[in-house]
Scaffold this motif. Sequence first.
Motif, mmCIF file in Angstrom:
data_model
loop_
_atom_site.group_PDB
_atom_site.id
_atom_site.type_symbol
_atom_site.label_atom_id
_atom_site.label_comp_id
_atom_site.label_asym_id
_atom_site.label_seq_id
_atom_site.Cartn_x
_atom_site.Cartn_y
_atom_site.Cartn_z
ATOM 1 N N ASP A 417 0.824 -1.217 0.000
ATOM 2 C CA ASP A 417 0.000 0.000 0.000
ATOM 3 C C ASP A 417 0.859 1.268 0.000
ATOM 4 O OD1 ASP A 417 0.753 -0.889 2.445
ATOM 5 O OD2 ASP A 417 -1.046 -0.222 3.518
ATOM 6 N N PHE A 418 1.955 1.251 0.753
ATOM 7 C CA PHE A 418 2.837 2.428 0.742
ATOM 8 C C PHE A 418 3.556 2.565 -0.592
ATOM 9 C CE2 PHE A 418 2.543 2.102 5.432
ATOM 10 C CZ PHE A 418 2.062 3.382 5.634
ATOM 11 N N LEU A 419 3.970 1.413 -1.124
ATOM 12 C CA LEU A 419 4.643 1.418 -2.417
ATOM 13 C C LEU A 419 3.714 2.021 -3.473
ATOM 14 C CD1 LEU A 419 7.296 0.570 -3.639
ATOM 15 C CD2 LEU A 419 6.325 -1.674 -4.121
ATOM 16 N N ALA A 420 2.452 1.574 -3.435
ATOM 17 C CA ALA A 420 1.470 2.087 -4.404
ATOM 18 C C ALA A 420 1.335 3.603 -4.285
ATOM 19 C CB ALA A 420 0.120 1.420 -4.181
ATOM 20 N N MET A 421 1.361 4.099 -3.052
ATOM 21 C CA MET A 421 1.240 5.544 -2.842
ATOM 22 C C MET A 421 2.409 6.304 -3.458
ATOM 23 S SD MET A 421 -0.397 6.032 0.906
ATOM 24 C CE MET A 421 0.845 7.172 1.450
ATOM 25 N N ASP A 422 3.618 5.780 -3.203
ATOM 26 C CA ASP A 422 4.802 6.459 -3.757
ATOM 27 C C ASP A 422 4.781 6.452 -5.288
ATOM 28 O OD1 ASP A 422 5.728 7.054 -1.266
ATOM 29 O OD2 ASP A 422 7.061 5.317 -1.124
ATOM 30 N N ILE A 423 4.374 5.331 -5.853
ATOM 31 C CA ILE A 423 4.322 5.266 -7.320
ATOM 32 C C ILE A 423 3.285 6.250 -7.848
ATOM 33 C CG2 ILE A 423 3.762 3.805 -9.312
ATOM 34 C CD1 ILE A 423 4.955 1.463 -7.864
ATOM 35 N N LYS A 424 2.151 6.341 -7.147
ATOM 36 C CA LYS A 424 1.105 7.275 -7.592
ATOM 37 C C LYS A 424 1.622 8.716 -7.609
ATOM 38 C CE LYS A 424 -3.321 5.210 -6.657
ATOM 39 N NZ LYS A 424 -4.172 4.913 -5.494
ATOM 40 N N GLN A 425 2.404 9.034 -6.575
ATOM 41 C CA GLN A 425 3.002 10.377 -6.526
ATOM 42 C C GLN A 425 3.862 10.634 -7.763
ATOM 43 O OE1 GLN A 425 4.321 12.816 -3.619
ATOM 44 N NE2 GLN A 425 2.108 12.938 -3.852
ATOM 45 N N ALA A 426 4.714 9.654 -8.067
ATOM 46 C CA ALA A 426 5.598 9.817 -9.234
ATOM 47 C C ALA A 426 4.763 9.953 -10.503
ATOM 48 C CB ALA A 426 6.551 8.637 -9.338
ATOM 49 N N LEU A 427 3.703 9.150 -10.618
ATOM 50 C CA LEU A 427 2.829 9.240 -11.795
ATOM 51 C C LEU A 427 2.189 10.620 -11.900
ATOM 52 C CD1 LEU A 427 0.986 5.797 -11.704
ATOM 53 C CD2 LEU A 427 2.602 6.611 -13.435
ATOM 54 N N HIS A 428 1.819 11.133 -10.742
ATOM 55 C CA HIS A 428 1.191 12.442 -10.711
ATOM 56 C C HIS A 428 2.131 13.505 -11.293
ATOM 57 C CE1 HIS A 428 -1.232 15.762 -9.124
ATOM 58 N NE2 HIS A 428 -0.054 16.324 -8.856
ATOM 59 N N TYR A 429 3.374 13.513 -10.805
ATOM 60 C CA TYR A 429 4.300 14.551 -11.263
ATOM 61 C C TYR A 429 4.680 14.366 -12.727
ATOM 62 C CZ TYR A 429 4.530 16.039 -6.459
ATOM 63 O OH TYR A 429 4.190 16.498 -5.225
ATOM 64 N N LEU A 430 4.863 13.114 -13.146
ATOM 65 C CA LEU A 430 5.145 12.871 -14.566
ATOM 66 C C LEU A 430 3.973 13.366 -15.417
ATOM 67 C CD1 LEU A 430 6.723 9.292 -14.700
ATOM 68 C CD2 LEU A 430 7.740 11.400 -15.534
ATOM 69 N N GLY A 431 2.767 13.109 -14.928
ATOM 70 C CA GLY A 431 1.563 13.521 -15.652
ATOM 71 C C GLY A 431 1.413 15.021 -15.729
ATOM 72 N N GLU A 432 1.936 15.710 -14.733
ATOM 73 C CA GLU A 432 1.850 17.182 -14.763
ATOM 74 C C GLU A 432 2.627 17.769 -15.931
ATOM 75 O OE1 GLU A 432 3.007 19.232 -11.267
ATOM 76 O OE2 GLU A 432 1.007 19.084 -10.382
ATOM 77 N N ILE A 433 3.670 17.066 -16.339
ATOM 78 C CA ILE A 433 4.485 17.596 -17.432
ATOM 79 C C ILE A 433 3.736 17.504 -18.748
ATOM 80 C CG2 ILE A 433 6.625 17.315 -18.733
ATOM 81 C CD1 ILE A 433 7.775 16.111 -16.137
#
Length: 454
Positions: A417-433
Motif C-alpha cells: 500500500d505504501f509502495l502504491a502511494m509512492d508510485i502514484k506520486q511519481a505518476l502524478h508529477y510525470l503527468g503534470e508535465i
Amino acid sequence: MTTTEDTIVALATPSGTGAIGVIRLSGPDAINIAQKVWKGKDLTKQASHTLHFGRIMDGENELDDVVASLFVAPRSYTRENVVEISCHGSNFIIGSIIKLLIKNGARSAKAGEFTLRAFLNGQLDLSQAEAVADLIASNSKASQQVALQQLRGGFSNQLKTLREQLVQFASLIELELDFAEEDVEFANRDQLKKLIFEINRIVTSLISSFELGNAIKNGVNTVIAGRPNAGKSTLLNALLNEERAIVSHIPGTTRDTIEEVLNINGINFRLIDTAGIREATDAIEQIGVQRTMDKINESALLLYVFDASQITLDDLNSDLESLKRPNVAMLVVANKADLLNHEQQLPLPHTETVIFISAKQKENIDELKQKIYYAAVKEQLNGNETLITNIRHLEALQKTEESLSRVLKGIDDITSDFLAMDIKQALHYLGEITGAVTTDDLLENIFSKFCIGK
Ligand code: GDP
C-alpha cells in the motif's frame, strides 16, 4: 476557463496598423456566425481548407472586402470549426468586425484560449502547448529549434511511454492489495526496479539539461571583468563588431554596467561589461566593484581580461583567486597581445588556459567566440539530446525524481500500500508535465501567459 462550448473571437495578428489583420473565430458556431455577416458564397456549404473572397456586412453597411479561410472541425488548430478573416489592417476595421462578430454570438477570447482549446481537444499535450508560446517568443535559431522540437512531441513522448509502463505496475500493485491476505506478488519487484532505473536515468538527464536549455531560451549571462584599462570595453566592441561601449584610457571610466547581446552559433550571450575590479579608491567606484562581484555571482560565464603587457604574475593570481566561483565557468583572456614582443617573458598562471587576443587589432576574436560558445555549451549540444527549458517542467521532474527514489528505497521492505502511494506520486508529477494530470489553476497559470489571439 475550461469550457469549449461557445465560439471565441480575437485578432491573431499584432494590434496596430498593418497591411492586413487576421481575425480568428473558433468554436462550434464559427462558420455560422461568419456566415451571418458575410456577403459572398455560402460559407456553411464550403469544404475545409478553402479560401473565399467576400464582404463583411453590418446590415446594409459594408465594413470591408476580406478573405475568409475555412477550417472545418476537426481539421483545424483547435480541432473546432475555425474561420480566419483577413481584412485590411486598420484598427477601426478590425475593431468593427470583431464587435460585429460578438454581436452575432461570438465571445471575446481570453489570453491563450485558442491554444488552450487545442490542448483540451487533444490536439497538443501541455508541454507542446507551452512550446507554442516559446516558439512565438524565440529570438534565436537555437531557441526556435528547442521550442520546435518540444512542439513536435520531443521529450513528452518519451515520458508518456515510460509513464504508461509505470501505470501498469501501479495497477498490479493495486491488485496485490485486493489479495492482501494471500501474500501474492503480481508486480515483479526486479522488473519494477529496472523500469524505475530507466525512468530515473531519463528524468535525471532531463533535469541536468535545464541549465543549457534555459541558456538557449533566455541567453547565457556572461560577465566581462578585469582591471581598469585591461581592454574590457574594447573587447566588448570587438565582439559586437560595433562601437557601443565607451572606450577611454582613463582607468575606471566604465563605472556602471552595460549589457549587449552577442549571438554565437545560434545562442545568445548577454555580455555585461563591468567597472574595473581594482581596489576601490572612492565611494562611487566601490559601488561599481561590488556590482561587478554581484554580476559575476549571477552569471554563467566570466571572461576575465588582463593587459598582458603590464600585469604581474602576483596580480594575475590574486585576481583569479578573487574571481573564481564554483558555478561560473571562466575564460582567461590575455589582451594587448600586439604589444608583446616574442622574447618577452610572460607572467602566466599555471592553472589556467589563457587565450591571447588583441581587442584593438581584432586579433583572435573569432577563436575567442568559439571558446565562449564551448565554455557555455560544452559537448552537450552534440548528442542531439532533449533539452528542457521550462521551470515548471524542471520542478515536476525534480519531484518525480524524489518520489521515484522513495519507491526504490521502499521497494524491498515496505508494504504494497505504501509502495502504491509512492508510485502514484511519481505518476502524478510525470503527468503534470505532459498534461495527463491537470488542474484549472495549472491551466490558468500556463495559458494566461499567452497573448490574446494565440
Ligand atoms: P577597460 O577599462 O578595461 O574597459 O579598457 P578600455 O577598453 O577602455 O581600453 C583601455 C585602453 O587600452 C584604450 O586606450 C584602448 O585603446 C587600449 N587597448 C584595448 N585593447 C587593446 C589591445 O588589444 N591592444 C592595444 N595596444 N591597446 C588596447
